[in-house]
Scaffold this motif. Sequence first.
Motif, PDB file in Angstrom:
ATOM      1  N   SER A 113       7.420  -1.680  -2.871  1.00  0.00           N
ATOM      2  CA  SER A 113       6.294  -0.793  -2.309  1.00  0.00           C
ATOM      3  C   SER A 113       5.473  -1.615  -1.526  1.00  0.00           C
ATOM      4  O   SER A 113       5.500  -2.780  -1.785  1.00  0.00           O
ATOM      5  CB  SER A 113       5.714   0.169  -3.550  1.00  0.00           C
ATOM      6  N   GLY A 114       4.510  -0.959  -0.835  1.00  0.00           N
ATOM      7  CA  GLY A 114       3.452  -1.511   0.131  1.00  0.00           C
ATOM      8  C   GLY A 114       3.824  -1.750   1.512  1.00  0.00           C
ATOM      9  O   GLY A 114       4.928  -1.860   1.932  1.00  0.00           O
ATOM     10  N   ALA A 115       2.728  -1.508   2.165  1.00  0.00           N
ATOM     11  CA  ALA A 115       3.084  -1.735   3.722  1.00  0.00           C
ATOM     12  C   ALA A 115       3.563  -3.008   4.123  1.00  0.00           C
ATOM     13  O   ALA A 115       3.301  -3.988   3.596  1.00  0.00           O
ATOM     14  CB  ALA A 115       1.579  -1.505   4.440  1.00  0.00           C
ATOM     15  N   LYS A 116       4.428  -3.038   4.895  1.00  0.00           N
ATOM     16  CA  LYS A 116       5.299  -4.166   5.490  1.00  0.00           C
ATOM     17  C   LYS A 116       4.728  -4.648   6.644  1.00  0.00           C
ATOM     18  O   LYS A 116       4.018  -3.866   7.649  1.00  0.00           O
ATOM     19  CB  LYS A 116       7.044  -4.067   5.556  1.00  0.00           C
ATOM     20  N   GLU A 121       8.407  -0.256  10.995  1.00  0.00           N
ATOM     21  CA  GLU A 121       8.971  -0.324   9.594  1.00  0.00           C
ATOM     22  C   GLU A 121       8.037  -0.595   8.374  1.00  0.00           C
ATOM     23  O   GLU A 121       8.254  -1.035   7.222  1.00  0.00           O
ATOM     24  CB  GLU A 121      10.022  -1.214   9.638  1.00  0.00           C
ATOM     25  N   LYS A 122       6.592  -0.190   8.622  1.00  0.00           N
ATOM     26  CA  LYS A 122       5.537  -0.227   7.758  1.00  0.00           C
ATOM     27  C   LYS A 122       6.053   0.325   6.317  1.00  0.00           C
ATOM     28  O   LYS A 122       5.509  -0.357   5.435  1.00  0.00           O
ATOM     29  CB  LYS A 122       4.123   0.156   8.314  1.00  0.00           C
ATOM     30  N   ASP A 123       6.615   1.493   6.481  1.00  0.00           N
ATOM     31  CA  ASP A 123       6.845   2.146   5.243  1.00  0.00           C
ATOM     32  C   ASP A 123       8.027   1.897   4.578  1.00  0.00           C
ATOM     33  O   ASP A 123       8.530   2.576   3.756  1.00  0.00           O
ATOM     34  CB  ASP A 123       6.770   3.741   5.319  1.00  0.00           C
ATOM     35  N   ALA A 124       8.840   0.889   5.167  1.00  0.00           N
ATOM     36  CA  ALA A 124      10.021   0.605   4.684  1.00  0.00           C
ATOM     37  C   ALA A 124      10.026  -0.025   3.325  1.00  0.00           C
ATOM     38  O   ALA A 124       8.972  -0.611   2.809  1.00  0.00           O
ATOM     39  CB  ALA A 124      10.933  -0.313   5.549  1.00  0.00           C
TER      40      ALA A 124
END
Length: 344
Positions: A113-116, A121-124
């Motif tokens: 979890s957490g922004a990438k 693909e921030k929600d990957a």
Amino acid sequence: MGVENTAQLEGAQEQLQPDENIHAQKLVELLKGKMQKDYAAGEMLRGAHPKQHGCVKAVFTVEPQMPNELRVGLFKEARRYPAWIRFSNASGEVQADTKRDARGMAIKLMGVSGAKLLDDEKDAQTQDFILMSSPILPVGTAAEFHKLVDAAINGHLIRFFLNPFDAHLREIVLFARGAKHHTNPVDIQYWSTTPYLFGARAVKYSVRPTSSNFNTMPKNPSPNYLSEVMQQQLAKNGASFDFMVQFQSDPKQMPIEDASIIWDEKLAPFQKVATITIPPQTFNSEAQMDFGENLSFTPWHCLPEHRPLGSINRVRKEIYQDLSNFRHAHNGTLRQEPTGAESF
């Protein structure tokens, strides 16, 4: 490429090198041209590490008891992550395993979890670790990497190494040292070669085998013996590794911007932060091998606390994304990140 000229971080300093964007663009052009030529007909494989030994299911377990300095990002809490691990040859050519080569281990954790970091693909829900069977690269900067790839693709490696006006004698030694015969992909120690953030400090990663593995060269080995040996072992037995970090303790002797310099373990020993467990399994079905081929790995699939550092990693960002999109477009497949639920 979205990197400040100087990132002032406690224990980790980056210095943007001249013309990094140009080197990245030229590398993309070179590698796309090679991929188009090599795979003009049929499925297009990766520009790097195209020969896959197998893509296996694994579990990545963060250590339950660690000092606070190790409880960072992915490692804040003791938990288990399902993972896929792709083992490969490092050569840009699909060649027999009997040839000396470096080997690769690419790990994709799921359920992270957490922004990438990647904008698209921030929600990957994944975190990747890219490792090699050598602790360093034969060239340490984007500029030298560009020269080496150009020489390899255009057939003048000897000139690159022995040019009297720009010789690379140290590099040819490092190149030779990294190419070895190996007996089993799960019986090799792997290293990240390049540094990464670990909160506000810089680290390198290493993965060390801890299981009892088949480690004898088979008689009359086939061109694909590394996959065959791994199939034989994992049919009945699993495999395991320690996942470790090494903190930068001396910026001069453990540089950020030169991936050809070994970080001396006498200055900073590796510390275990997780266990990788590969359970017994059959992984050589056509569907699973295709799944491994369609996965995309990049060191930039990560949490901000583990951001890639250094010249090589900065150019990797553009190269990996562009080549992955190019390959998937050619093959008519979608580039997607697995969540784990559909596979485990």
